[in-house]
Design a protein around this motif. Structure first.
Motif, PDB file in Angstrom:
ATOM      1  N   LEU A 136       0.835  -1.204   0.000  1.00 15.52           N
ATOM      2  CA  LEU A 136       0.000   0.000   0.000  1.00 15.52           C
ATOM      3  C   LEU A 136       0.873   1.258   0.000  1.00 15.52           C
ATOM      4  O   LEU A 136       0.597   2.218  -0.732  1.00 15.52           O
ATOM      5  CB  LEU A 136      -0.928   0.012   1.211  1.00 15.52           C
ATOM      6  CG  LEU A 136      -1.829   1.246   1.326  1.00 15.52           C
ATOM      7  CD1 LEU A 136      -2.739   1.384   0.106  1.00 15.52           C
ATOM      8  CD2 LEU A 136      -2.666   1.213   2.597  1.00 15.52           C
ATOM      9  N   THR A 137       1.910   1.259   0.807  1.00 13.67           N
ATOM     10  CA  THR A 137       2.821   2.403   0.801  1.00 13.67           C
ATOM     11  C   THR A 137       3.414   2.615  -0.582  1.00 13.67           C
ATOM     12  O   THR A 137       3.458   3.730  -1.104  1.00 13.67           O
ATOM     13  CB  THR A 137       3.959   2.194   1.818  1.00 13.67           C
ATOM     14  OG1 THR A 137       3.410   2.129   3.141  1.00 13.67           O
ATOM     15  CG2 THR A 137       4.960   3.334   1.767  1.00 13.67           C
ATOM     16  N   ARG A 138       3.839   1.512  -1.195  1.00 14.32           N
ATOM     17  CA  ARG A 138       4.513   1.620  -2.496  1.00 14.32           C
ATOM     18  C   ARG A 138       3.573   2.141  -3.573  1.00 14.32           C
ATOM     19  O   ARG A 138       3.935   3.022  -4.368  1.00 14.32           O
ATOM     20  CB  ARG A 138       5.082   0.261  -2.885  1.00 14.32           C
ATOM     21  CG  ARG A 138       6.171   0.302  -3.934  1.00 14.32           C
ATOM     22  CD  ARG A 138       6.885  -1.020  -4.058  1.00 14.32           C
ATOM     23  NE  ARG A 138       5.960  -2.122  -4.171  1.00 14.32           N
ATOM     24  CZ  ARG A 138       5.783  -3.072  -3.242  1.00 14.32           C
ATOM     25  NH1 ARG A 138       6.507  -3.048  -2.128  1.00 14.32           N
ATOM     26  NH2 ARG A 138       4.915  -4.044  -3.420  1.00 14.32           N
ATOM     27  N   ARG A 139       2.351   1.640  -3.608  1.00 11.07           N
ATOM     28  CA  ARG A 139       1.448   2.089  -4.669  1.00 11.07           C
ATOM     29  C   ARG A 139       1.077   3.560  -4.506  1.00 11.07           C
ATOM     30  O   ARG A 139       0.900   4.271  -5.492  1.00 11.07           O
ATOM     31  CB  ARG A 139       0.210   1.203  -4.759  1.00 11.07           C
ATOM     32  CG  ARG A 139      -0.839   1.343  -3.699  1.00 11.07           C
ATOM     33  CD  ARG A 139      -1.975   0.339  -3.884  1.00 11.07           C
ATOM     34  NE  ARG A 139      -1.518  -1.045  -3.759  1.00 11.07           N
ATOM     35  CZ  ARG A 139      -2.263  -2.124  -4.031  1.00 11.07           C
ATOM     36  NH1 ARG A 139      -3.502  -1.966  -4.461  1.00 11.07           N
ATOM     37  NH2 ARG A 139      -1.795  -3.334  -3.874  1.00 11.07           N
ATOM     38  N   ALA A 185      13.699   0.054  11.863  1.00  9.87           N
ATOM     39  CA  ALA A 185      12.752   0.609  10.892  1.00  9.87           C
ATOM     40  C   ALA A 185      13.458   1.190   9.672  1.00  9.87           C
ATOM     41  O   ALA A 185      12.851   1.334   8.614  1.00  9.87           O
ATOM     42  CB  ALA A 185      11.884   1.675  11.556  1.00  9.87           C
ATOM     43  N   LEU A 186      14.739   1.504   9.806  1.00 10.36           N
ATOM     44  CA  LEU A 186      15.492   2.000   8.655  1.00 10.36           C
ATOM     45  C   LEU A 186      15.543   0.993   7.516  1.00 10.36           C
ATOM     46  O   LEU A 186      15.775   1.360   6.366  1.00 10.36           O
ATOM     47  CB  LEU A 186      16.925   2.357   9.076  1.00 10.36           C
ATOM     48  CG  LEU A 186      17.109   3.615   9.929  1.00 10.36           C
ATOM     49  CD1 LEU A 186      18.545   3.707  10.423  1.00 10.36           C
ATOM     50  CD2 LEU A 186      16.743   4.863   9.146  1.00 10.36           C
ATOM     51  N   THR A 187      15.329  -0.281   7.842  1.00  7.18           N
ATOM     52  CA  THR A 187      15.402  -1.327   6.815  1.00  7.18           C
ATOM     53  C   THR A 187      14.030  -1.911   6.489  1.00  7.18           C
ATOM     54  O   THR A 187      13.936  -3.044   6.002  1.00  7.18           O
ATOM     55  CB  THR A 187      16.354  -2.461   7.264  1.00  7.18           C
ATOM     56  OG1 THR A 187      15.865  -3.050   8.485  1.00  7.18           O
ATOM     57  CG2 THR A 187      17.754  -1.927   7.490  1.00  7.18           C
ATOM     58  N   LEU A 188      12.965  -1.145   6.740  1.00  7.33           N
ATOM     59  CA  LEU A 188      11.646  -1.579   6.280  1.00  7.33           C
ATOM     60  C   LEU A 188      11.687  -1.803   4.764  1.00  7.33           C
ATOM     61  O   LEU A 188      12.481  -1.180   4.056  1.00  7.33           O
ATOM     62  CB  LEU A 188      10.603  -0.518   6.624  1.00  7.33           C
ATOM     63  CG  LEU A 188      10.135  -0.453   8.073  1.00  7.33           C
ATOM     64  CD1 LEU A 188       9.403   0.863   8.345  1.00  7.33           C
ATOM     65  CD2 LEU A 188       9.229  -1.630   8.398  1.00  7.33           C
ATOM     66  N   GLN A 193      13.464  -0.103  -0.831  1.00  8.93           N
ATOM     67  CA  GLN A 193      13.024  -0.062  -2.229  1.00  8.93           C
ATOM     68  C   GLN A 193      12.989   1.352  -2.791  1.00  8.93           C
ATOM     69  O   GLN A 193      12.883   1.525  -4.015  1.00  8.93           O
ATOM     70  CB  GLN A 193      11.643  -0.712  -2.348  1.00  8.93           C
ATOM     71  CG  GLN A 193      11.658  -2.200  -2.099  1.00  8.93           C
ATOM     72  CD  GLN A 193      10.286  -2.780  -1.795  1.00  8.93           C
ATOM     73  OE1 GLN A 193       9.273  -2.069  -1.841  1.00  8.93           O
ATOM     74  NE2 GLN A 193      10.238  -4.057  -1.480  1.00  8.93           N
ATOM     75  N   MET A 194      13.080   2.364  -1.928  1.00 11.53           N
ATOM     76  CA  MET A 194      13.130   3.736  -2.427  1.00 11.53           C
ATOM     77  C   MET A 194      14.355   3.964  -3.313  1.00 11.53           C
ATOM     78  O   MET A 194      14.358   4.835  -4.178  1.00 11.53           O
ATOM     79  CB  MET A 194      13.131   4.727  -1.266  1.00 11.53           C
ATOM     80  CG  MET A 194      11.806   4.840  -0.528  1.00 11.53           C
ATOM     81  SD  MET A 194      10.465   5.456  -1.571  1.00 11.53           S
ATOM     82  CE  MET A 194      10.950   7.159  -1.801  1.00 11.53           C
ATOM     83  N   ASN A 267      10.318  -3.855 -12.243  1.00 10.37           N
ATOM     84  CA  ASN A 267       9.828  -4.326 -10.952  1.00 10.37           C
ATOM     85  C   ASN A 267      10.186  -3.322  -9.861  1.00 10.37           C
ATOM     86  O   ASN A 267      11.374  -3.153  -9.538  1.00 10.37           O
ATOM     87  CB  ASN A 267      10.460  -5.693 -10.645  1.00 10.37           C
ATOM     88  CG  ASN A 267       9.858  -6.354  -9.422  1.00 10.37           C
ATOM     89  OD1 ASN A 267       9.390  -5.692  -8.508  1.00 10.37           O
ATOM     90  ND2 ASN A 267       9.882  -7.669  -9.402  1.00 10.37           N
ATOM     91  N   PRO A 268       9.200  -2.624  -9.254  1.00 11.80           N
ATOM     92  CA  PRO A 268       9.500  -1.630  -8.206  1.00 11.80           C
ATOM     93  C   PRO A 268      10.100  -2.248  -6.952  1.00 11.80           C
ATOM     94  O   PRO A 268      10.737  -1.557  -6.169  1.00 11.80           O
ATOM     95  CB  PRO A 268       8.134  -1.012  -7.896  1.00 11.80           C
ATOM     96  CG  PRO A 268       7.261  -1.362  -9.050  1.00 11.80           C
ATOM     97  CD  PRO A 268       7.761  -2.675  -9.554  1.00 11.80           C
ATOM     98  N   ARG A 269       9.882  -3.560  -6.759  1.00 14.68           N
ATOM     99  CA  ARG A 269      10.379  -4.213  -5.550  1.00 14.68           C
ATOM    100  C   ARG A 269      11.849  -4.586  -5.666  1.00 14.68           C
ATOM    101  O   ARG A 269      12.578  -4.582  -4.686  1.00 14.68           O
ATOM    102  CB  ARG A 269       9.546  -5.465  -5.271  1.00 14.68           C
ATOM    103  CG  ARG A 269       8.141  -5.166  -4.761  1.00 14.68           C
ATOM    104  CD  ARG A 269       7.123  -6.249  -5.142  1.00 14.68           C
ATOM    105  NE  ARG A 269       6.707  -6.130  -6.531  1.00 14.68           N
ATOM    106  CZ  ARG A 269       6.737  -7.131  -7.411  1.00 14.68           C
ATOM    107  NH1 ARG A 269       7.157  -8.315  -7.040  1.00 14.68           N
ATOM    108  NH2 ARG A 269       6.339  -6.935  -8.642  1.00 14.68           N
ATOM    109  N   THR A 270      12.302  -4.909  -6.869  1.00 13.17           N
ATOM    110  CA  THR A 270      13.669  -5.384  -7.048  1.00 13.17           C
ATOM    111  C   THR A 270      14.509  -4.512  -7.976  1.00 13.17           C
ATOM    112  O   THR A 270      15.734  -4.621  -7.976  1.00 13.17           O
ATOM    113  CB  THR A 270      13.651  -6.808  -7.625  1.00 13.17           C
ATOM    114  OG1 THR A 270      13.099  -6.773  -8.951  1.00 13.17           O
ATOM    115  CG2 THR A 270      12.815  -7.736  -6.750  1.00 13.17           C
ATOM    116  N   GLY A 271      13.846  -3.695  -8.787  1.00  9.94           N
ATOM    117  CA  GLY A 271      14.562  -2.911  -9.777  1.00  9.94           C
ATOM    118  C   GLY A 271      14.936  -3.682 -11.028  1.00  9.94           C
ATOM    119  O   GLY A 271      15.663  -3.166 -11.880  1.00  9.94           O
TER     120      GLY A 271
END
Length: 311
Positions: A136-139, A185-188, A193-194, A267-271
């Protein structure tokens, strides 16, 4: 809470101290800027920035508050910042996919629109009362980048923004949920993925993108906003991007494709990149995603290679 003259004095001091750095000034935070409150911040903005060269200035409004119209005559305000907030209900999501930012970018004066507070990853959602998941955050990040001319976006991780130790909810934010300690939390997932998002959008002239919702045939977001497929195209019409949050097939209008396009999935999750195949009909192209999850369809005019002078 400061008297107006003291707020002006403090802001002037901060500008004098840090103006030499690459900053974005956010004058007030998490407020509403209508009526008397809006007039107060107009006076403060004019007093602080009205007669000096300055870095870009924005306001940080409360969730789903829009201030472009009220502040359109304030020349010191350079960026329209907004907050889509921490809801996961249909009304919250539809405000982001069909709200004022999707229309007002055509109005003058032209200013960048930037979502300064999308849903924080791990924050308890207003409606479901569950931690906001990575998808949800990513979309919402990609919707925010494509629902108006692309200018930028912010990311927030629950635990980092409050410098929390993981033992209790952030100060003065009951109901936000107990986060993990800020070091973890820095590695959420989306925090990491940012880097993919940054690498992707800086690989081309992202500031030339404009929304193109008409590119999508039978957009499933019309029925369910969380399934909204966002599209944008460059001013030169040589690049079209389509963000697909969860559908397995996207149907793109043929007239939205660039000339002689090279088409691929990203792929936004892996690039990672994947080849794209198409099923062509009379007016559309159907592109199945390579796998489940969210994807970006990249359609770009192939660069012509210079002729070999030896041939």
């Amino acid at each position: 809470s400061l008297p107006e003259d003291q707020a002006i004095l403090l802001a002037r001091y901060m500008v004098a101290r840090w103006q030499a750095h690459q900053v974005l000034w956010i004058l007030p935070g998490d407020g509403h800027y209508f009526g008397a409150e809006g007039e107060k911040w107009k006076r403060i903005g004019r007093a602080v920035f009205g007669d000096i060269p300055h870095a870009p200035v924005s306001l940080h409004p409360q969730g789903r508050h829009w201030n472009a119209f009220e502040f359109k005559s304030e020349p010191w305000l350079n960026v329209i910042g907004y907050q889509s907030g921490h809801g996961d209900g249909d009304d919250h999501l539809r405000w982001l996919t069909d709200g004022p930012m999707t229309r007002d970018w055509t109005n003058t004066p032209h200013r960048p629109f930037i979502n300064l507070e999308p849903p924080y990853e791990g924050h308890t959602a207003y409606q479901s009362k569950k931690p906001i998941a990575a998808d949800l955050t990513r979309r919402t990040l990609y919707w925010s980048l494509l629902n108006a001319p692309t200018a930028g976006v912010s990311y927030g991780g629950h635990g980092v923004w409050g410098w929390d130790d993981g033992t209790r909810e952030p100060t003065d934010h009951p109901g936000a949920g107990v986060p993990m300690a800020w070091q973890k939390a820095l590695t959420l997932p989306v925090a990491e993925q940012m880097t993919n998002l940054y690498a992707f959008f800086t690989s081309f002239d992202f500031w030339r993108l404009q929304p193109l919702p008409s590119a999508i045939a039978n957009n499933p977001g019309n029925q369910s906003p969380r399934r909204y497929i966002a599209a944008a195209r460059s001013v030169k019409k040589d690049l079209t991007l389509v963000y697909v949050p969860e559908e397995r097939t996207v149907e793109v209008m043929l007239d939205a494709l660039p000339p002689s396009p090279e088409v691929r999935w990203w792929n936004p999750r892996t690039g990672e990149k994947s080849p794209a195949v198409a099923v062509v009909t009379e007016k559309t192209c159907q592109f199945p995603t390579p796998a489940e999850g969210d994807w970006i369809l990249v359609m770009q005019t192939q660069e012509k290679k210079p002729a070999d002078p030896k041939k």
